[in-house]
Design a protein around this motif. Structure first.
Motif, PDB file in Angstrom:
ATOM      1  N   LYS A  64     -23.767 118.994   8.594  1.00 20.54           N
ATOM      2  CA  LYS A  64     -24.635 117.838   8.422  1.00 20.54           C
ATOM      3  C   LYS A  64     -24.730 117.497   6.943  1.00 20.54           C
ATOM      4  O   LYS A  64     -25.147 118.297   6.117  1.00 20.54           O
ATOM      5  CB  LYS A  64     -26.042 118.137   8.963  1.00 20.54           C
ATOM      6  N   LYS A  65     -24.283 116.294   6.637  1.00 23.85           N
ATOM      7  CA  LYS A  65     -24.290 115.877   5.238  1.00 23.85           C
ATOM      8  C   LYS A  65     -25.710 115.651   4.747  1.00 23.85           C
ATOM      9  O   LYS A  65     -26.518 115.014   5.411  1.00 23.85           O
ATOM     10  CB  LYS A  65     -23.487 114.571   5.073  1.00 23.85           C
ATOM     11  N   GLN A  66     -25.982 116.203   3.587  1.00 19.11           N
ATOM     12  CA  GLN A  66     -27.294 116.024   2.982  1.00 19.11           C
ATOM     13  C   GLN A  66     -27.135 115.271   1.668  1.00 19.11           C
ATOM     14  O   GLN A  66     -26.165 115.464   0.933  1.00 19.11           O
ATOM     15  CB  GLN A  66     -27.945 117.376   2.695  1.00 19.11           C
ATOM     16  N   GLU A  67     -28.065 114.388   1.402  1.00 17.15           N
ATOM     17  CA  GLU A  67     -28.013 113.661   0.145  1.00 17.15           C
ATOM     18  C   GLU A  67     -28.205 114.648  -1.001  1.00 17.15           C
ATOM     19  O   GLU A  67     -29.138 115.449  -1.008  1.00 17.15           O
ATOM     20  CB  GLU A  67     -29.114 112.587   0.098  1.00 17.15           C
ATOM     21  N   GLN A  68     -27.281 114.593  -1.940  1.00 15.35           N
ATOM     22  CA  GLN A  68     -27.361 115.487  -3.078  1.00 15.35           C
ATOM     23  C   GLN A  68     -28.430 115.005  -4.055  1.00 15.35           C
ATOM     24  O   GLN A  68     -28.367 113.894  -4.560  1.00 15.35           O
ATOM     25  CB  GLN A  68     -25.995 115.556  -3.786  1.00 15.35           C
ATOM     26  N   LYS A  69     -29.394 115.834  -4.275  1.00 14.70           N
ATOM     27  CA  LYS A  69     -30.466 115.496  -5.196  1.00 14.70           C
ATOM     28  C   LYS A  69     -30.050 115.908  -6.608  1.00 14.70           C
ATOM     29  O   LYS A  69     -29.597 117.033  -6.824  1.00 14.70           O
ATOM     30  CB  LYS A  69     -31.739 116.243  -4.780  1.00 14.70           C
ATOM     31  N   THR A  70     -30.194 114.988  -7.556  1.00 16.93           N
ATOM     32  CA  THR A  70     -29.843 115.299  -8.935  1.00 16.93           C
ATOM     33  C   THR A  70     -30.948 116.144  -9.563  1.00 16.93           C
ATOM     34  O   THR A  70     -32.113 115.753  -9.568  1.00 16.93           O
ATOM     35  CB  THR A  70     -29.644 114.012  -9.756  1.00 16.93           C
ATOM     36  N   ILE A  71     -30.556 117.293 -10.059  1.00 13.33           N
ATOM     37  CA  ILE A  71     -31.516 118.213 -10.674  1.00 13.33           C
ATOM     38  C   ILE A  71     -31.230 118.276 -12.170  1.00 13.33           C
ATOM     39  O   ILE A  71     -30.080 118.462 -12.587  1.00 13.33           O
ATOM     40  CB  ILE A  71     -31.401 119.618 -10.048  1.00 13.33           C
ATOM     41  N   ASN A  72     -32.274 118.110 -12.978  1.00 16.92           N
ATOM     42  CA  ASN A  72     -32.063 118.130 -14.420  1.00 16.92           C
ATOM     43  C   ASN A  72     -32.870 119.257 -15.088  1.00 16.92           C
ATOM     44  O   ASN A  72     -33.645 119.963 -14.433  1.00 16.92           O
ATOM     45  CB  ASN A  72     -32.403 116.775 -15.045  1.00 16.92           C
ATOM     46  N   PHE A  73     -32.703 119.386 -16.369  1.00 15.10           N
ATOM     47  CA  PHE A  73     -33.334 120.460 -17.142  1.00 15.10           C
ATOM     48  C   PHE A  73     -34.860 120.427 -17.026  1.00 15.10           C
ATOM     49  O   PHE A  73     -35.494 121.454 -16.782  1.00 15.10           O
ATOM     50  CB  PHE A  73     -32.912 120.329 -18.616  1.00 15.10           C
ATOM     51  N   LEU A  88     -30.636 128.964 -13.748  1.00 20.56           N
ATOM     52  CA  LEU A  88     -30.651 127.819 -12.853  1.00 20.56           C
ATOM     53  C   LEU A  88     -30.012 126.592 -13.493  1.00 20.56           C
ATOM     54  O   LEU A  88     -29.359 125.793 -12.808  1.00 20.56           O
ATOM     55  CB  LEU A  88     -32.081 127.506 -12.404  1.00 20.56           C
ATOM     56  N   CYS A  89     -30.197 126.414 -14.787  1.00 16.35           N
ATOM     57  CA  CYS A  89     -29.536 125.294 -15.473  1.00 16.35           C
ATOM     58  C   CYS A  89     -28.018 125.461 -15.425  1.00 16.35           C
ATOM     59  O   CYS A  89     -27.276 124.499 -15.206  1.00 16.35           O
ATOM     60  CB  CYS A  89     -30.000 125.216 -16.927  1.00 16.35           C
ATOM     61  N   HIS A  90     -27.580 126.697 -15.609  1.00 17.85           N
ATOM     62  CA  HIS A  90     -26.142 126.987 -15.545  1.00 17.85           C
ATOM     63  C   HIS A  90     -25.601 126.728 -14.134  1.00 17.85           C
ATOM     64  O   HIS A  90     -24.483 126.218 -13.963  1.00 17.85           O
ATOM     65  CB  HIS A  90     -25.908 128.446 -15.943  1.00 17.85           C
ATOM     66  N   LYS A  91     -26.409 127.064 -13.108  1.00 17.68           N
ATOM     67  CA  LYS A  91     -25.964 126.948 -11.720  1.00 17.68           C
ATOM     68  C   LYS A  91     -26.086 125.522 -11.171  1.00 17.68           C
ATOM     69  O   LYS A  91     -25.200 125.057 -10.444  1.00 17.68           O
ATOM     70  CB  LYS A  91     -26.779 127.906 -10.835  1.00 17.68           C
ATOM     71  N   LEU A  92     -27.168 124.831 -11.521  1.00 16.67           N
ATOM     72  CA  LEU A  92     -27.501 123.567 -10.848  1.00 16.67           C
ATOM     73  C   LEU A  92     -27.235 122.306 -11.664  1.00 16.67           C
ATOM     74  O   LEU A  92     -27.361 121.200 -11.140  1.00 16.67           O
ATOM     75  CB  LEU A  92     -28.978 123.592 -10.421  1.00 16.67           C
ATOM     76  N   THR A  93     -26.923 122.460 -12.930  1.00 13.59           N
ATOM     77  CA  THR A  93     -26.659 121.276 -13.752  1.00 13.59           C
ATOM     78  C   THR A  93     -25.284 121.398 -14.410  1.00 13.59           C
ATOM     79  O   THR A  93     -24.641 122.447 -14.348  1.00 13.59           O
ATOM     80  CB  THR A  93     -27.725 121.104 -14.858  1.00 13.59           C
ATOM     81  N   SER A  94     -24.873 120.323 -15.057  1.00 20.62           N
ATOM     82  CA  SER A  94     -23.575 120.327 -15.746  1.00 20.62           C
ATOM     83  C   SER A  94     -23.723 120.705 -17.218  1.00 20.62           C
ATOM     84  O   SER A  94     -22.764 120.613 -17.994  1.00 20.62           O
ATOM     85  CB  SER A  94     -22.928 118.932 -15.637  1.00 20.62           C
ATOM     86  N   LEU A  95     -24.917 121.125 -17.600  1.00 16.69           N
ATOM     87  CA  LEU A  95     -25.160 121.486 -18.994  1.00 16.69           C
ATOM     88  C   LEU A  95     -24.350 122.721 -19.396  1.00 16.69           C
ATOM     89  O   LEU A  95     -24.266 123.690 -18.640  1.00 16.69           O
ATOM     90  CB  LEU A  95     -26.647 121.784 -19.217  1.00 16.69           C
ATOM     91  N   SER A  96     -23.778 122.673 -20.600  1.00 19.58           N
ATOM     92  CA  SER A  96     -23.075 123.844 -21.124  1.00 19.58           C
ATOM     93  C   SER A  96     -24.113 124.852 -21.616  1.00 19.58           C
ATOM     94  O   SER A  96     -25.284 124.516 -21.821  1.00 19.58           O
ATOM     95  CB  SER A  96     -22.165 123.443 -22.280  1.00 19.58           C
ATOM     96  N   SER A  97     -23.692 126.086 -21.814  1.00 21.72           N
ATOM     97  CA  SER A  97     -24.629 127.098 -22.306  1.00 21.72           C
ATOM     98  C   SER A  97     -25.147 126.725 -23.697  1.00 21.72           C
ATOM     99  O   SER A  97     -26.302 127.017 -24.032  1.00 21.72           O
ATOM    100  CB  SER A  97     -23.955 128.474 -22.326  1.00 21.72           C
ATOM    101  N   GLU A 154     -35.166 126.298  -3.866  1.00 24.12           N
ATOM    102  CA  GLU A 154     -35.515 125.538  -2.660  1.00 24.12           C
ATOM    103  C   GLU A 154     -36.482 124.402  -3.013  1.00 24.12           C
ATOM    104  O   GLU A 154     -36.370 123.296  -2.476  1.00 24.12           O
ATOM    105  CB  GLU A 154     -36.144 126.461  -1.621  1.00 24.12           C
ATOM    106  N   ASP A 155     -37.428 124.686  -3.910  1.00 21.20           N
ATOM    107  CA  ASP A 155     -38.370 123.665  -4.332  1.00 21.20           C
ATOM    108  C   ASP A 155     -37.644 122.529  -5.037  1.00 21.20           C
ATOM    109  O   ASP A 155     -37.957 121.345  -4.832  1.00 21.20           O
ATOM    110  CB  ASP A 155     -39.421 124.297  -5.268  1.00 21.20           C
ATOM    111  N   LEU A 156     -36.666 122.847  -5.859  1.00 22.71           N
ATOM    112  CA  LEU A 156     -35.922 121.818  -6.587  1.00 22.71           C
ATOM    113  C   LEU A 156     -35.073 120.965  -5.646  1.00 22.71           C
ATOM    114  O   LEU A 156     -34.909 119.758  -5.872  1.00 22.71           O
ATOM    115  CB  LEU A 156     -34.999 122.499  -7.624  1.00 22.71           C
ATOM    116  N   ARG A 157     -34.562 121.570  -4.620  1.00 20.50           N
ATOM    117  CA  ARG A 157     -33.673 120.845  -3.702  1.00 20.50           C
ATOM    118  C   ARG A 157     -34.449 120.040  -2.664  1.00 20.50           C
ATOM    119  O   ARG A 157     -33.892 119.155  -2.026  1.00 20.50           O
ATOM    120  CB  ARG A 157     -32.730 121.816  -2.991  1.00 20.50           C
TER     121      ARG A 157
END
Length: 468
Positions: A369-378, A415-424, A464-467
């Motif tokens: 089941k496709k879920q809308e991808q929620k954009t998560i930021n810093f 979580l920033c490393h896992k859920l965002t495109s931010l570099s270290s 889970e809260d972020l998603r």
């Protein structure tokens, strides 16, 4: 010279013939050929999947007991068969099931036909169906770091049914994560160790239906007496009890009696006890006597393990890249993973095609089941983490090394490393930390997650809260 394992198979056929007769043996077993015996694993060549299903359903008992008698304990059975008739290129190897010998009924009778209100005056315990599926054993349950604790508790209860250490055991989690399998495994293990043990698995809805029938026929005392005779009572889907005062009032004395007499009580639910609506506090308090444990969705590593297990059961060898693709894109429901494996098997056979990434993607289009991808930021991660740890977000950017603040800061890095495109480096700039500090923080959380339950719960809850 004929190999020893082939001679042993001939002995097996003699025993099978003595038990099921000449005609059935010739019809169903004369075509089976022993192909190899390696690492205590016997591979039988059979003509089709139809024979495999016949062996696993009708002849499982006699076949498995005979193999153990002739080949010894621990022998495992595999089947080599063509998916396409008479096409040797389509041959696959399917592992034999690990069903439980303790559960004799292959097909579960309805609760109504197996009425609990037997002759209560008789000294003989009425024969009843424990409602257990012989395939839902501990041996058929995939274990990973994410579900190791609830599995360990369940196995302890099964091996020590008379102890009250974890009594009652309240297991909760989302639909499709394996709650029913795990508690059924408890019942099966108890029956394997003590065939005379009175074990019953029942859904809350079945319990309600039986209670309604007992009420109509004015048999509530017999109903209570029968349930109070159980050594192990497994009740599934307890959320159905919400706002059912009558059912709760009947369940309460059953619970009390069994617990006081050291009988095992196990419940599953889709939420923890405190979140159940419309249930009397006295029953909620009873659940606190034992242990409440969450069964989480499988993590990435466990999803891969489940996929490999389900595939091998169906004679599939999934390429590594296909397994990783499914594990990454699936929601984590075990039922969903099973559906994907069966979809790949069916599509591969229908198209006579090898299993590729493209084929797997086609199957997943219809299975996930496709879920809308929620954009998560810093900023969202900082806010959610600070809220979880009950901190002022500002202190996270400070130089404080207080344990909770330091933990929260490293969780944010992870979580920033896992859920965002931010570099270290970018994460470090936002947190006023050096690049090396961020790398250390990410690594520290990743290393601790498999072993630190509190940290694992924290990261999973925040994610889970972020998603959501």
């Amino acid at each position: 010279m004929t190999e020893d394992y082939k001679i042993k198979w001939s002995k097996c056929l003699e025993i099978i013939r003595d038990n099921i007769g000449e005609t059935k043996t010739n019809t169903w077993f004369s075509c089976a050929r022993p192909i190899s015996f390696v690492d205590n694993r016997l591979t039988l060549g059979i003509p089709s999947r139809f024979f495999y299903e016949k062996y696993e359903d009708e002849f499982y008992g006699i076949l498995s007991s005979t193999l153990k008698k002739v080949y010894g304990e621990g022998v495992r059975l595999e089947y080599e068969l063509p998916i396409i008739k008479n096409d040797d290129n389509s041959k696959v190897t399917i592992k034999g099931s690990t069903q439980s010998h303790a559960i004799k009924n292959k097909f579960v009778r309805s609760m109504q036909s197996s009425s609990p209100m037997g002759d209560s005056k008789s000294d003989k315990t009425p024969d009843f169906d424990p409602q257990l599926n012989e395939s839902l054993t501990f041996e058929n349950y995939c274990i990973g770091e994410s579900n190791r604790l609830p599995f360990t508790i369940a196995e302890y209860i099964a091996n020590n049914p008379g102890k009250n250490d974890f009594n009652p055991f309240f297991l909760y989690g989302e639909v499709g994560v394996g709650k029913t399998h795990l508690i059924q495994a408890i019942g099966i293990r108890v029956k394997e160790r003590n065939p005379r043990a009175k074990v019953l698995f029942v859904t809350l809805r079945q319990f309600q239906n039986l209670m309604a029938n007992a009420t109509i026929h004015k048999q509530i005392p017999s109903f209570l007496n029968w349930f109070q005779q159980m050594d192990v009572l497994l009740i599934d889907d307890l959320q159905e009890l919400s706002h059912k005062d009558g059912t709760a009032n009947v369940l309460f004395p059953i619970f009390n009696h069994l617990h006081q007499n050291g009988k095992a009580l196990v419940f599953t639910c889709d939420r923890p006890p405190m979140e159940l609506d419309g249930i009397a506090d006295r029953l909620i308090d009873r659940f606190k006597w034992g242990i409440t444990e969450r069964l989480p969705k499988p993590d990435f590593a466990l999803k891969k393990k489940i996929l490999e297990f389900k595939a091998s059961k169906n004679g599939l060898s999934l390429p590594k890249d296909v397994i990783e693709l499914i594990a990454e894109q699936s929601t984590g429901s075990v039922r969903e993973l099973e559906g994907i494996v069966m979809g790949i098997l069916t599509r591969s056979i229908t198209l006579n095609s090898p299993i590729t990434l493209q084929l797997a993607q086609e199957v997943m289009k219809h299975s996930i089941k496709k879920q809308e991808q929620k954009t998560i930021n810093f900023d969202m991660i900082v806010e959610a983490t600070a809220e979880f740890y009950r901190l002022n977000p500002d202190v996270i950017f400070s130089k404080s090394r207080v344990r909770d603040i330091a933990d929260a800061r490293q969780v944010i890095m992870y979580l920033c490393h896992k859920l965002t495109s931010l570099s270290s480096s970018a994460i470090g700039q936002k947190l006023n930390r050096r690049h090396a500090t961020v790398l250390h923080g990410i690594s520290a959380i990743a290393d601790r997650l498999p072993f630190a339950k509190d940290l694992s719960v924290a990261v999973e809850t925040i994610e889970e809260d972020l998603r959501s």
